[in-house]
Design an enzyme around this catalytic site. Structure first.
Site, mmCIF file in Angstrom:
data_model
loop_
_atom_site.group_PDB
_atom_site.id
_atom_site.type_symbol
_atom_site.label_atom_id
_atom_site.label_comp_id
_atom_site.label_asym_id
_atom_site.label_seq_id
_atom_site.Cartn_x
_atom_site.Cartn_y
_atom_site.Cartn_z
ATOM 1 N N CYS A 191 0.853 -1.248 0.063
ATOM 2 C CA CYS A 191 -0.108 0.230 -0.003
ATOM 3 C C CYS A 191 0.865 1.336 -0.117
ATOM 4 O O CYS A 191 0.871 2.089 0.848
ATOM 5 C CB CYS A 191 -0.954 0.131 1.266
ATOM 6 S SG CYS A 191 -1.904 -1.584 1.215
ATOM 7 N N TYR A 233 22.519 -5.599 -2.833
ATOM 8 C CA TYR A 233 21.553 -4.582 -2.302
ATOM 9 C C TYR A 233 20.113 -4.961 -2.565
ATOM 10 O O TYR A 233 19.148 -4.155 -2.643
ATOM 11 C CB TYR A 233 21.851 -3.202 -2.500
ATOM 12 C CG TYR A 233 23.236 -2.841 -2.148
ATOM 13 C CD1 TYR A 233 23.619 -2.884 -0.991
ATOM 14 C CD2 TYR A 233 24.251 -2.688 -3.142
ATOM 15 C CE1 TYR A 233 25.097 -2.334 -0.662
ATOM 16 C CE2 TYR A 233 25.519 -2.309 -3.077
ATOM 17 C CZ TYR A 233 25.895 -2.321 -2.003
ATOM 18 O OH TYR A 233 27.239 -2.137 -1.396
#
Ligand SMILES: Cc1ncc(COP(=O)(O)O)c(C=O)c1O
Ligand SMILES: N[C@@H](CCCC[NH3+])C(=O)O
Length: 420
Positions: free
Chosen positions: A346, A374
């Site tokens: 969201c 990463y």
């Protein structure tokens, strides 16, 4: 060069079809190629032949025990930034005597543990930290090996969030103050001066900033020698970039040649802290299309909602990082559209790629490329999404190097307040 390629229309990691991995371990799932990591390490090491050097892989790029163990077996040392990374290195079989410890805020307990296991060097980032390490070492009756991380004030020409070598960055000490601080350090009973350190940023695609930084640091080393302070090693940090899209990063060979003449004839070991260049291209994030949400025919946006999200791979949301997104099964004749590849989280910033031309159907598998560095390392469990599994392929062998987190894992250690 990596070991991900299509065979009979299906993307493989070495000899294993990514579809088979998705079937067995589910999605989202990180998949690494051991051959790619080995190859990248060797190429980097061989590029430095003739230069007295040590490679200390930056654990922060990917700290999975499978990755660390593989690099330890190849002979790598390690650059760490926390005691957590130190314990990972030790657990994976790395040699603590080949560890350098970077980071701007090392805690007392972290310094103690590093001294206890006998690391190679602390890369000290402030005057306060010099004093702290000195005090801890004296209390333990040892001398702590140190370098000062100096800030050479060169522009690394990379994303501002990952440039670290400018005056305004929080890292290191101003190179103009370094001599004073080295003189102070030389008088501290708990310290043994070993080196000088710098790291100017990450994902660098130009050679000039590296050369500028090394020149400035070598000039400092000469001034220190004049003061009677001998420096045994120069740690040039990491930062060599890789190709995500159309970047043209220098090869490890060009990177080495860029500084070879500067250090020739000096009695100085060079330490390198590569992260991304060793593991970046060695990983993909496998994900499945959950929901297709095309707009009207003339709409600007058509959304493909996949089961990986910004919690699994943060680089697009954080840096607008671009990663290739490719189908695991090479597309046949299905109609192609331009899709927004987004996760279920969201947040409007939850995307993996904008404007991707793909022929998609619900249930299709996609591989987000260049996700070995990463990627999992920055994953979180935001939206109570367990972090993905990590799998290492080695030839035709498949190793689950980290099991998928469970919802129970996420709640471990939590509790409701007791009833009144
Ligand atoms: C001190 C230090 N060393 C090494 C690295 C590894 O950088 P890279 O992955 O760009 O090689 C980093 C991250 O930028 C770092 O902060
Ligand atoms: N996390 C960054 C690199 C930061 C380097 C850490 N010093 C990236 O994904 O590009």
């Amino acid at each position: 060069m990596d070991h991900f390629e299509y065979r009979d229309g299906v993307l493989h990691a070495e000899d294993v079809a990514l579809s088979a991995i998705a079937e067995r371990f589910g999605t989202p799932c990180y998949v690494y190629s051991a051959a790619t990591i080995r190859r990248h390490y060797r190429v980097f090491d061989e590029a430095l032949a003739g230069i007295d050097h040590d490679i200390c892989y930056a654990v922060k790029a990917n700290g999975n025990l499978g990755v660390l163990g593989l690099l330890a077996d190849l002979g790598s040392g390690f650059d760490i930034v926390s005691v957590g990374e130190l314990e990972r290195v030790i657990t994976a079989g790395g040699d603590p005597a080949r560890v350098v410890f970077s980071g701007v805020g090392k805690r007392v307990d972290e310094i103690e543990r590093a001294l206890e296991v006998g690391i190679a060097c602390f890369n000290v980032e402030s005057e306060a930290e010099l004093e702290r390490i000195d005090a801890v070492a004296q209390r333990m009756g040892v001398r702590a090996p140190i370098s000062l991380r100096v800030n050479p004030d060169v522009d690394a020409q990379t994303h501002p969030y990952i440039a670290t070598g400018l005056k305004e960055n929080k890292f290191g000490v101003d190179i103009t103050r370094a001599e004073t601080l080295y003189a102070r350090a030389a008088g501290m009973e708990g310290l043994a001066i070993r080196g000088v350190d710098c790291h100017i940023g990450s994902q660098l695609t130009q050679l000039a900033p590296f050369r500028d930084a090394v020149e400035r640091v070598l000039a400092l080393i000469d001034r220190l020698a004049d003061q009677g302070i001998a420096i045994q090693h120069l740690d040039v940090g990491g930062g060599l970039g890789i190709r995500y899209r159309d970047e043209q990063p220098p090869s490890p060979a060009a990177y080495a040649e860029n500084i070879r003449d500067l250090v020739a004839g000096r009695d100085l070991k060079l330490v390198f802290e590569p992260g991304r260049v060793l593991v970046g291209n060695a990983g993909v994030l496998l994900t499945r299309v959950e929901v297709l949400k095309p707009g009207a025919e003339d709409a600007d946006k058509h959304f493909a909602i996949v089961d990986a999200a910004m919690n699994d791979l943060l680089r697009p949301a954080l840096y607008d990082g671009w990663h290739a997104i490719v189908p695991v099964a090479e597309a046949s004749d299905t109609v192609s559209r331009t899709w927004e590849i987004v996760g279920p989280i969201c947040e409007t910033g939850d995307f993996l790629g904008h404007d991707r031309d793909l022929a998609l159907q619900t249930g299709d598998l996609l591989a987000v490329r260049t996700a070995g560095a990463y990627g999992f390392a920055m994953a979180s469990s935001y939206n109570a999404r367990p972090r993905p599994a990590e799998v290492m392929v080695d030839g035709d062998a498949v190793h689950e190097v980290r099991a998928r987190e469970t919802v129970a894992d996420l709640m471990r250690g939590e509790q409701r307040l007791p009833f009144a």
